[in-house]
Design a protein around this motif. Structure first.
Motif, PDB file in Angstrom:
ATOM      1  N   SER A 128     -45.845 -14.104  10.758  1.00 29.61           N
ATOM      2  CA  SER A 128     -47.034 -14.916  10.505  1.00 29.61           C
ATOM      3  C   SER A 128     -47.593 -14.612   9.127  1.00 29.61           C
ATOM      4  CB  SER A 128     -48.100 -14.616  11.546  1.00 29.61           C
ATOM      5  OG  SER A 128     -48.376 -13.236  11.571  1.00 29.61           O
TER       6      SER A 128
ATOM      7  N   ARG B   9     -41.175   2.579  23.066  1.00 30.74           N
ATOM      8  CA  ARG B   9     -42.533   2.725  23.593  1.00 30.74           C
ATOM      9  C   ARG B   9     -42.781   1.764  24.753  1.00 30.74           C
ATOM     10  NH1 ARG B   9     -44.229   2.890  18.312  1.00 30.74           N
ATOM     11  NH2 ARG B   9     -44.960   0.753  18.445  1.00 30.74           N
TER      12      ARG B   9
ATOM     13  N   ARG C 101     -38.042   2.586  17.831  1.00 26.85           N
ATOM     14  CA  ARG C 101     -39.289   3.271  18.187  1.00 26.85           C
ATOM     15  C   ARG C 101     -40.193   2.350  19.003  1.00 26.85           C
ATOM     16  NH1 ARG C 101     -40.824   7.561  14.815  1.00 26.85           N
ATOM     17  NH2 ARG C 101     -42.991   6.914  14.956  1.00 26.85           N
ATOM     18  N   ALA C 102     -40.285   1.121  18.547  1.00 27.58           N
ATOM     19  CA  ALA C 102     -41.216   0.194  19.198  1.00 27.58           C
ATOM     20  C   ALA C 102     -40.748  -0.184  20.600  1.00 27.58           C
ATOM     21  CB  ALA C 102     -41.374  -1.058  18.332  1.00 27.58           C
TER      22      ALA C 102
ATOM     23  N   ARG D 261     -40.958  -0.490   4.965  1.00 26.03           N
ATOM     24  CA  ARG D 261     -40.422  -1.409   5.979  1.00 26.03           C
ATOM     25  C   ARG D 261     -41.005  -1.109   7.349  1.00 26.03           C
ATOM     26  NH1 ARG D 261     -34.356  -2.939   5.637  1.00 26.03           N
ATOM     27  NH2 ARG D 261     -35.282  -4.593   6.863  1.00 26.03           N
TER      28      ARG D 261
ATOM     29  N   LEU E  18     -41.417  -9.750  17.781  1.00 26.68           N
ATOM     30  CA  LEU E  18     -40.380  -9.251  18.682  1.00 26.68           C
ATOM     31  C   LEU E  18     -40.934  -9.042  20.085  1.00 26.68           C
ATOM     32  CD1 LEU E  18     -37.590  -8.127  19.330  1.00 26.68           C
ATOM     33  CD2 LEU E  18     -38.300  -5.938  18.353  1.00 26.68           C
TER      34      LEU E  18
ATOM     35  N   PRO F 277     -37.445   1.244  13.130  1.00 26.87           N
ATOM     36  CA  PRO F 277     -38.742   0.901  13.740  1.00 26.87           C
ATOM     37  C   PRO F 277     -38.604   0.096  15.036  1.00 26.87           C
ATOM     38  CG  PRO F 277     -38.411  -0.315  11.690  1.00 26.87           C
ATOM     39  CD  PRO F 277     -37.328   0.716  11.756  1.00 26.87           C
ATOM     40  N   ILE F 278     -37.528  -0.706  15.141  1.00 20.47           N
ATOM     41  CA  ILE F 278     -37.332  -1.454  16.392  1.00 20.47           C
ATOM     42  C   ILE F 278     -37.086  -0.484  17.546  1.00 20.47           C
ATOM     43  CG2 ILE F 278     -35.740  -2.969  17.627  1.00 20.47           C
ATOM     44  CD1 ILE F 278     -35.372  -4.567  15.084  1.00 20.47           C
TER      45      ILE F 278
ATOM     46  N   LEU G 292     -34.519  -1.682   9.523  1.00 17.08           N
ATOM     47  CA  LEU G 292     -35.173  -2.423  10.586  1.00 17.08           C
ATOM     48  C   LEU G 292     -34.879  -1.808  11.951  1.00 17.08           C
ATOM     49  CD1 LEU G 292     -36.843  -4.902  11.386  1.00 17.08           C
ATOM     50  CD2 LEU G 292     -34.747  -6.256  11.348  1.00 17.08           C
TER      51      LEU G 292
ATOM     52  N   TYR H 295     -39.388 -10.351  10.410  1.00 16.70           N
ATOM     53  CA  TYR H 295     -40.345 -10.523  11.498  1.00 16.70           C
ATOM     54  C   TYR H 295     -41.054  -9.200  11.755  1.00 16.70           C
ATOM     55  CZ  TYR H 295     -36.550  -8.544  14.375  1.00 16.70           C
ATOM     56  OH  TYR H 295     -35.564  -7.748  14.891  1.00 16.70           O
ATOM     57  N   GLU H 296     -42.160  -9.320  12.446  1.00 26.36           N
ATOM     58  CA  GLU H 296     -42.962  -8.135  12.742  1.00 26.36           C
ATOM     59  C   GLU H 296     -42.823  -7.759  14.209  1.00 26.36           C
ATOM     60  OE1 GLU H 296     -47.010  -8.769  11.632  1.00 26.36           O
ATOM     61  OE2 GLU H 296     -46.527  -9.035   9.500  1.00 26.36           O
ATOM     62  N   TRP H 297     -43.341  -6.601  14.505  1.00 24.41           N
ATOM     63  CA  TRP H 297     -43.289  -6.084  15.856  1.00 24.41           C
ATOM     64  C   TRP H 297     -43.917  -7.063  16.844  1.00 24.41           C
ATOM     65  CZ3 TRP H 297     -41.618  -4.285  19.917  1.00 24.41           C
ATOM     66  CH2 TRP H 297     -42.410  -3.807  20.950  1.00 24.41           C
ATOM     67  N   ARG H 298     -45.019  -7.676  16.486  1.00 29.08           N
ATOM     68  CA  ARG H 298     -45.684  -8.581  17.424  1.00 29.08           C
ATOM     69  C   ARG H 298     -44.792  -9.784  17.740  1.00 29.08           C
ATOM     70  NH1 ARG H 298     -50.922  -9.537  14.087  1.00 29.08           N
ATOM     71  NH2 ARG H 298     -50.311  -7.493  13.348  1.00 29.08           N
TER      72      ARG H 298
ATOM     73  N   PHE I 102     -43.128  -3.796   9.319  1.00 28.34           N
ATOM     74  CA  PHE I 102     -42.687  -4.221  10.651  1.00 28.34           C
ATOM     75  C   PHE I 102     -43.856  -4.197  11.635  1.00 28.34           C
ATOM     76  CE2 PHE I 102     -40.894  -3.066  14.860  1.00 28.34           C
ATOM     77  CZ  PHE I 102     -40.124  -4.200  15.090  1.00 28.34           C
ATOM     78  N   HIS I 103     -44.742  -3.235  11.427  1.00 30.64           N
ATOM     79  CA  HIS I 103     -45.883  -3.124  12.326  1.00 30.64           C
ATOM     80  C   HIS I 103     -47.107  -3.867  11.804  1.00 30.64           C
ATOM     81  CE1 HIS I 103     -43.417   0.254  13.944  1.00 30.64           C
ATOM     82  NE2 HIS I 103     -43.869  -0.246  15.057  1.00 30.64           N
TER      83      HIS I 103
END
Lengths: 177, 129
Positions: A177, A39, A35-36, B92, A127, A32-33, A29, A122-125, B96-97
């Protein structure tokens, strides 16, 4: 600009933006966090253990404007670590993430309710929405989003208002969601 | 008469992209194939797909990179990934996205079509909330 490393204690020097402490024990996790959030322009201080997170916060707390904290961090229990953070910086906003049972337990027993909770997975949106609440106090979930997030939680977690340091907001538990 | 859903397919293997296009047509969808992330990005704004089938491993920008590029540009149509490899980290990252699905090649046609229909319906449901 340097590139993000998922390793512990790496500091991401991004072009501009606020500094954020990311304390996440789950590498799958964390990557990707990083990276996101990178950005979005955050300067990230990244820790994979609780002790290293506290140490990073101790060193850089005057510059850190937001904390994302994994409730499953090891070594010390989360309340102890969060108390240490609060001692250093009483008003720093903290987003707590964890699985529903961890969130449930923390929310039930924590005396400090100044948190937003993110329920894993949870997803990027989700967070991004949580972060946006700190960056822009006017940013609010739609009623449908709030209702959906609340309905995904155990009954004991629903309809609990959270009071942020210096800021009162509506219930704000976010989930996938 | 309702307009058929438009499915975009990005796969660097031309034979796979063609086979998937044919499968989508047989299921009543419109479909267009692209052979790279760059090719898709160059035309996505001209016609937004209702769903994207995206290969993970591609030369240049791979499928996961393309997913993040699309999100960063505000595109939020559902994405169903297909891959030939077991890669938990990729799963994953995609989830995540907000990936709508992550399927392992060879993909059973029925499973793929069902996943696409569910993704489109879920997206439509979110819009009406």
């Amino acid at each position: 600009m340097s590139h993000a490393s998922p390793n512990a204690n790496s500091v991401l020097e991004l072009a501009h933006g606020e500094a954020m402490l990311l304390a996440e024990s789950d590498l799958g996790l964390r990557k990707p966090i990083i990276r996101a959030l990178g950005r979005l322009g955050f300067t990230l201080l990244v820790a994979e253990t609780g002790l290293s997170a506290v140490e990073l916060f101790r060193t850089h707390h005057s510059k850190i404007s937001l904390v994302l904290w994994d409730l499953a961090m090891t070594e010390l229990c989360s309340p102890e670590m969060l108390t240490a953070l609060r001692r250093l910086s009483p008003n720093v906003p903290v987003i707590l993430s964890g699985h529903s049972d961890e969130v449930h337990a923390h929310r039930r027993y924590s005396s400090d309710q100044g948190y937003i909770y993110l329920v894993k997975p949870y997803e990027w949106r989700d967070l991004r929405a949580a972060v946006a609440r700190y960056l822009d106090p006017a940013a609010k979930e739609t009623p449908a989003q709030s209702a959906k997030a609340e309905s995904a939680l155990p009954a004991a977690l629903r309809n609990k208002s959270i009071v942020f340091p210096n800021r009162a907001v509506a219930p704000s538990v976010l989930t996938k969601s | 008469m309702s307009v058929p859903f438009n499915i975009a397919i990005v796969d660097d293997d031309a034979s796979v992209a063609l086979a998937l296009c044919r499968l989508m047509h047989s299921a009543g969808f419109e479909a267009g194939g692209f052979h790279s992330a760059a090719e898709f990005m160059a035309s996505v704004a001209e016609r937004l797909p209702d769903c994207l089938i995206l290969d993970v491993q591609m030369p240049g920008r791979n499928g996961l990179d393309l997913q993040e590029d699309l999100l960063a540009r505000g595109f939020d149509f559902p994405i169903v990934f297909i891959t030939a490899y077991d890669d938990e980290e990729a799963v994953r990252r995609a989830n995540f996205h907000g990936a709508a699905g992550f399927l392992r090649k060879p993909v059973a046609s029925g499973v793929l079509i069902q996943t696409i229909r569910r993704a489109i319906e879920s997206k439509a449901g979110k819009k009406t909330q």
